[in-house]
Every structure is written in structure tokens, then in C-alpha cells.
Design a protein around this motif. Structure first.
Motif, PDB file in Angstrom:
ATOM      1  N   SER A 246       0.832  -1.207   0.000  1.00  0.00           N
ATOM      2  CA  SER A 246       0.000   0.000   0.000  1.00  0.00           C
ATOM      3  C   SER A 246       0.867   1.258   0.000  1.00  0.00           C
ATOM      4  CB  SER A 246      -0.915  -0.004   1.217  1.00  0.00           C
ATOM      5  OG  SER A 246      -0.162   0.086   2.415  1.00  0.00           O
ATOM      6  N   MET A 250       1.007   4.286  -2.862  1.00  0.00           N
ATOM      7  CA  MET A 250       0.879   5.701  -2.517  1.00  0.00           C
ATOM      8  C   MET A 250       2.081   6.507  -3.016  1.00  0.00           C
ATOM      9  SD  MET A 250      -2.029   5.917  -1.172  1.00  0.00           S
ATOM     10  CE  MET A 250      -2.478   4.559  -2.268  1.00  0.00           C
ATOM     11  N   ASP A 253       1.533   7.141  -6.704  1.00  0.00           N
ATOM     12  CA  ASP A 253       0.569   8.225  -6.897  1.00  0.00           C
ATOM     13  C   ASP A 253       1.177   9.568  -6.527  1.00  0.00           C
ATOM     14  OD1 ASP A 253      -1.855   9.431  -7.472  1.00  0.00           O
ATOM     15  OD2 ASP A 253      -2.545   9.246  -5.410  1.00  0.00           O
ATOM     16  N   LEU A 254       2.034   9.565  -5.524  1.00  0.00           N
ATOM     17  CA  LEU A 254       2.709  10.805  -5.142  1.00  0.00           C
ATOM     18  C   LEU A 254       3.645  11.286  -6.256  1.00  0.00           C
ATOM     19  CD1 LEU A 254       2.722  12.582  -2.561  1.00  0.00           C
ATOM     20  CD2 LEU A 254       4.800  11.408  -1.877  1.00  0.00           C
ATOM     21  N   TYR A 277      -5.049   0.343  -7.215  1.00  0.00           N
ATOM     22  CA  TYR A 277      -5.346   0.517  -5.796  1.00  0.00           C
ATOM     23  C   TYR A 277      -6.680  -0.130  -5.427  1.00  0.00           C
ATOM     24  CZ  TYR A 277      -5.669   2.922  -1.310  1.00  0.00           C
ATOM     25  OH  TYR A 277      -5.772   3.195   0.013  1.00  0.00           O
ATOM     26  N   CYS A 305      -6.492   8.324   1.451  1.00  0.00           N
ATOM     27  CA  CYS A 305      -5.619   8.318   0.281  1.00  0.00           C
ATOM     28  C   CYS A 305      -6.429   8.128  -1.008  1.00  0.00           C
ATOM     29  CB  CYS A 305      -4.575   7.214   0.418  1.00  0.00           C
ATOM     30  SG  CYS A 305      -3.298   7.565   1.646  1.00  0.00           S
ATOM     31  N   LEU A 309      -6.692  10.730  -4.080  1.00  0.00           N
ATOM     32  CA  LEU A 309      -6.413  10.284  -5.442  1.00  0.00           C
ATOM     33  C   LEU A 309      -7.566  10.634  -6.383  1.00  0.00           C
ATOM     34  CD1 LEU A 309      -4.727   8.695  -7.473  1.00  0.00           C
ATOM     35  CD2 LEU A 309      -5.734   6.588  -6.583  1.00  0.00           C
ATOM     36  N   TYR A 416      -1.114  15.271   0.579  1.00  0.00           N
ATOM     37  CA  TYR A 416      -0.785  13.862   0.362  1.00  0.00           C
ATOM     38  C   TYR A 416       0.517  13.503   1.085  1.00  0.00           C
ATOM     39  CZ  TYR A 416      -1.986   9.769  -2.445  1.00  0.00           C
ATOM     40  OH  TYR A 416      -2.417   8.547  -2.861  1.00  0.00           O
ATOM     41  N   LEU A 420       0.921  10.885   4.192  1.00  0.00           N
ATOM     42  CA  LEU A 420       1.814   9.738   4.113  1.00  0.00           C
ATOM     43  C   LEU A 420       2.849   9.766   5.224  1.00  0.00           C
ATOM     44  CD1 LEU A 420       2.398   7.225   2.425  1.00  0.00           C
ATOM     45  CD2 LEU A 420       3.954   8.596   1.038  1.00  0.00           C
TER      46      LEU A 420
END
Length: 437
Positions: A246, A250, A253-254, A277, A305, A309, A416, A420
Motif C-alpha cells: 500500500s 501511494m 501516486d505521489l 489501488y 488516500c 487520489l 498527500y 503519508l
């Protein structure tokens, strides 16, 4: 004759040797018959009815079989010990061939009515019909039990959670004046004894603390002994299969925030991450415990998250749509000007076609067409000017929207990143607390 005597002696010795087991069995049978002949199991076994019968309890946790978070139930396998004194089942061992301990049917003697208050299912244990009784009247009832008990299970710190479930023993009918409870061993020995626990399961036994108290109610005062079984989950399997993948998703996506906001490839990339995801969440849905009373921290993180997204993807889609509409509107203006110019040329050509057979003087025609041409040029210049002004306004709005969306994109990126980082710090803190417990 001299040879006959040794044979007689050997025969007599064999007869005595064969009679010894018979004598012992006869003593055991006679003892059992004597103990149960005048015994009444309906009466509490004390000579003085004012004195209470003390039942000593002990508990060994063998294994954690199931932790049902959704139904708030804990299934454990335990060894349960009951020891009490029956004043009507004592004897003098010297009178019964030194027999100091025998086994008797549990159904034939008085037994305390001890129950577990947290029971939510039928007791599952092998049928052990006998108990041990020694010459002083002490009865030992040892039996394994599969206990399905109600427990308040908290999953906020999953997979670094620790559960504390209690097993409360008390008499269902007899008050503390009739049946009292006590500990068979020292409390510290009970708390730190893990020899019987099976360590090859998902859960680890931390301690089994115990307390004694008297429950006061309208029906009387009842003695209680409560065993608090503290267990914690081994998180390594969940860290490898759930948390690390996971976090990788993330981070991917970041990384998409480094693509330009008006780039269509960013939408494709974010859509792929969102699909991956979602598939990951569906596959791992059974791994995360679900409870109506509490929500795990990792579930909250996944939801936040996914919301970030989807918000970032929606923003990119709106931006591309806005830029596309602006470009289409800009191209429509020159087409409109060209269409009007063509219509004007056609309108000028139509009178000539209608008057093809009429001869006019060139000078007259030139002077007659000059005012119309100037008006057409003036109209085209005004159209171009209006188009340029409109295009300048559209470009200005586009720049303003791009600047606003760039700021919003930076805000999403920082949110984000903060989410995180906070999640990673929380997981590390929970892991440290788990290791120290």
C-alpha cells in the motif's frame, strides 16, 4: 519325599502371588462401595453447614483458536482446574491397603456449579467422567475446554493491536456463604506462566492476570475470580502483504504530481494507479478486520488516500476539459470571420450574375463598388479586433485558471505528503509500542 517339599513350597508361593492383585482389587472395590453407599450428592459436603466450601481454581491458556472481530468473540483452548474438599469422601489409607487416591465418577458426587459469565456458545470439551479423590477428601477435576467468550475487541492499531479479554468464574446459585473461591497457585505464577501456550499461531500470549472480588446483588453476594487474558497479534505477515504494497502504491501516486497538471498522460497514469489501488483493496478486504464499533487506522488511511487520489484525478480531468473548450472556442472565431467574408463575396457576385446581359461603364462600376468595399474592410477589421480582444480575455482566463489549479495541485501534493508522513510515523510508533509491550 525330599523332592516333594520344594514343589509344595513353590506352589504355595505361586498361589500367594496370584492372590495379591485380587486382594488389592477387593480393597479398592470395598473402599469405593463404602464411600458411595451412604453418599448424597444433592447435599453440599460439609459437616457444619455454616462453613463454606472453598473451590480453588486454576487456568492454563493453551491456544488462541479464533478472534472474530466482527461478532466480538474470542475462541480459546484452556486447561481448567477445580479443587475442593469433600468431607464425606475421606478415609484411613492404612485400613484399605494403603490406597491414597482413587478415581470416582463425577456424576456420583457433589460438584460446584461454577460457570464462565462470558460464555456465548456451547462449551466444547471432551467428556471426562472421572475425578481424582485422595484420602483427605480433596477432589481434583481437571479438564480441557474450548471457550467461546464475548470480548470487546479493538482494531484501531491493527496490525499492532493488543487484546484484553476476561474470563469470569463464579457460582451460579451458591452465595459466598456457601461456596467461596480461591486461587490454586500464586497470582504471579498464573500471570507469567506460558509453558502450556502454543506459540505457532498468529497471536502471542502476554499475560494472564487474575483478581478476586465479591459481586453484590439483590440475590446475595457471590464470589468471583476473573482471569484477564492479554494477547497481541504478530504483525510481520500483515506488514509484508498489506502495509508495504500500500505504501508503494501511494508513492507511485505521489510521483504523478511531478507531471504537468494539463498533461493528458497524467490522467492515464492516475487512472491506472486508481484501478490498481482498487484491485488491491478488493483482494485485501478479508485481511483487514471489520468492526461496527471501531475502525482500524489503516482503513482510515486507505480511505483518505483514495479520496485524495480521486480528487486529484477529478481536478486533472476538469483542467483538460477546460483547456479543450478554450481551444475550440478560439478556433471558432476565425472560422466565423471567414464564413462572413465568403458570404459577403457571394452577395457581391450575385448582382453581377443577375445583370450579366447589361453593359455598364467601368468607371461607374468602380466608383459604385468603392463604398461597399470600404465597408467590408472596416467590418473585417472590427471582427479581427473583436476576435483578438476575446482571445486575449480567454488567454487571460486560462492563465488565471492554470495558476489557480497549480496552487490547488500543490496543496493536494502537500496534503498527500503530510498524510503519508503522518501515517508512517504512526505506524512506526505503534510498532515501537508493540515491541516494548
Amino acid at each position: 519325599m525330599a523332592l516333594l517339599w520344594p514343589c509344595i513350597l513353590m506352589a504355595a508361593t505361586g498361589i500367594l502371588a496370584t492372590d495379591m492383585p485380587h486382594l488389592r482389587n477387593s480393597a479398592l472395590h470395598h473402599l469405593t462401595k463404602q464411600l458411595l453407599q451412604q453418599y448424597h450428592k444433592e447435599v453440599r459436603p460439609v459437616h457444619n453447614w455454616v462453613e463454606p466450601t472453598t473451590v480453588y481454581l486454576d487456568l492454563f491458556v493453551h491456544a488462541v483458536l479464533d478472534v472474530d472481530v466482527q461478532n466480538q468473540k474470542l475462541k480459546t483452548s484452556v486447561w481448567y482446574h477445580e479443587v475442593w474438599c469433600d468431607e464425606f469422601l475421606s478415609w484411613n489409607s492404612s485400613m484399605f491397603d494403603e490406597i491414597r487416591e482413587i478415581s470416582l465418577p463425577l456424576s456420583a458426587i457433589w460438584a460446584p456449579d461454577i460457570i464462565i459469565n462470558e460464555f456465548v456458545d456451547t462449551e466444547r470439551s471432551p467428556d471426562l467422567p472421572y475425578v481424582y479423590v485422595n484420602s483427605s477428601g480433596t477432589i481434583k477435576n481437571f479438564k480441557p475446554i474450548q471457550v467461546v467468550s464475548a470480548c470487546s475487541l479493538q482494531t484501531y492499531a491493527f496490525p499492532f493491536d493488543t487484546q484484553n479479554c476476561s474470563l469470569t468464574f463464579n457460582s451460579i446459585l451458591h452465595t459466598v456463604e456457601d461456596v467461596d473461591l480461591g486461587f490454586l497457585r500464586n497470582r504471579e505464577d498464573i500471570k507469567h506462566d506460558k509453558k502450556a501456550f502454543s506459540n505457532d499461531s498468529e497471536w502471542e500470549l502476554l499475560s494472564v492476570s487474575s483478581t478476586y472480588n465479591v459481586l453484590q446483588s439483590s440475590a446475595g453476594d457471590f464470589a468471583q475470580i476473573q482471569f484477564n487474558v492479554v494477547i497481541r497479534r504478530r504483525p510481520l505477515a500483515y506488514v509484508v502483504s498489506l502495509l508495504i504494497p500500500s505504501i508503494f502504491l501511494m508513492l507511485m501516486d505521489l510521483g504523478s504530481f511531478y507531471l504537468p497538471p494539463n498533461c493528458q498522460a497524467r490522467i492515464i497514469f492516475k487512472t491506472s494507479v486508481l484501478v490498481g489501488y482498487t484491485i488491491f483493496r478488493v483482494n485485501m478486504a478479508n485481511e483487514v478486520p471489520r468492526s461496527t464499533g471501531s475502525t482500524s487506522l489503516i482503513g482510515v488511511f486507505f480511505t483518505v488516500c483514495m479520496a485524495l487520489l480521486v480528487l486529484s484525478l477529478s481536478k486533472s480531468i476538469l483542467l483538460v476539459k477546460f483547456l479543450y473548450n478554450g481551444q475550440c472556442g478560439g478556433r471558432a472565431q476565425p472560422l466565423l470571420c471567414l464564413q462572413r467574408g465568403a458570404d459577403a463575396d457571394g452577395s457581391r457576385a450575385d448582382p453581377r450574375a443577375r445583370c450579366a446581359g447589361v453593359t455598364e461603364y467601368p468607371i461607374y462600376q468602380e466608383h459604385q463598388a468603392q463604398p461597399g468595399a470600404l465597408k467590408e474592410v472596416w467590418f473585417q477589421l472590427r471582427s479581427i479586433n473583436n476576435y483578438l480582444q476575446t482571445q486575449e480575455q480567454v488567454d487571460q482566463q486560462e492563465v488565471e485558471w492554470l495558476a489557480l489549479l497549480y496552487r490547488f495541485d500543490q496543496l493536494l501534493f502537500r496534503s498527500y505528503l503530510a498524510m503519508l508522513g503522518l501515517y508512517a510515523i504512526t505506524l512506526c510508533s505503534l510498532w515501537v509500542l508493540w515491541s516494548g509491550s
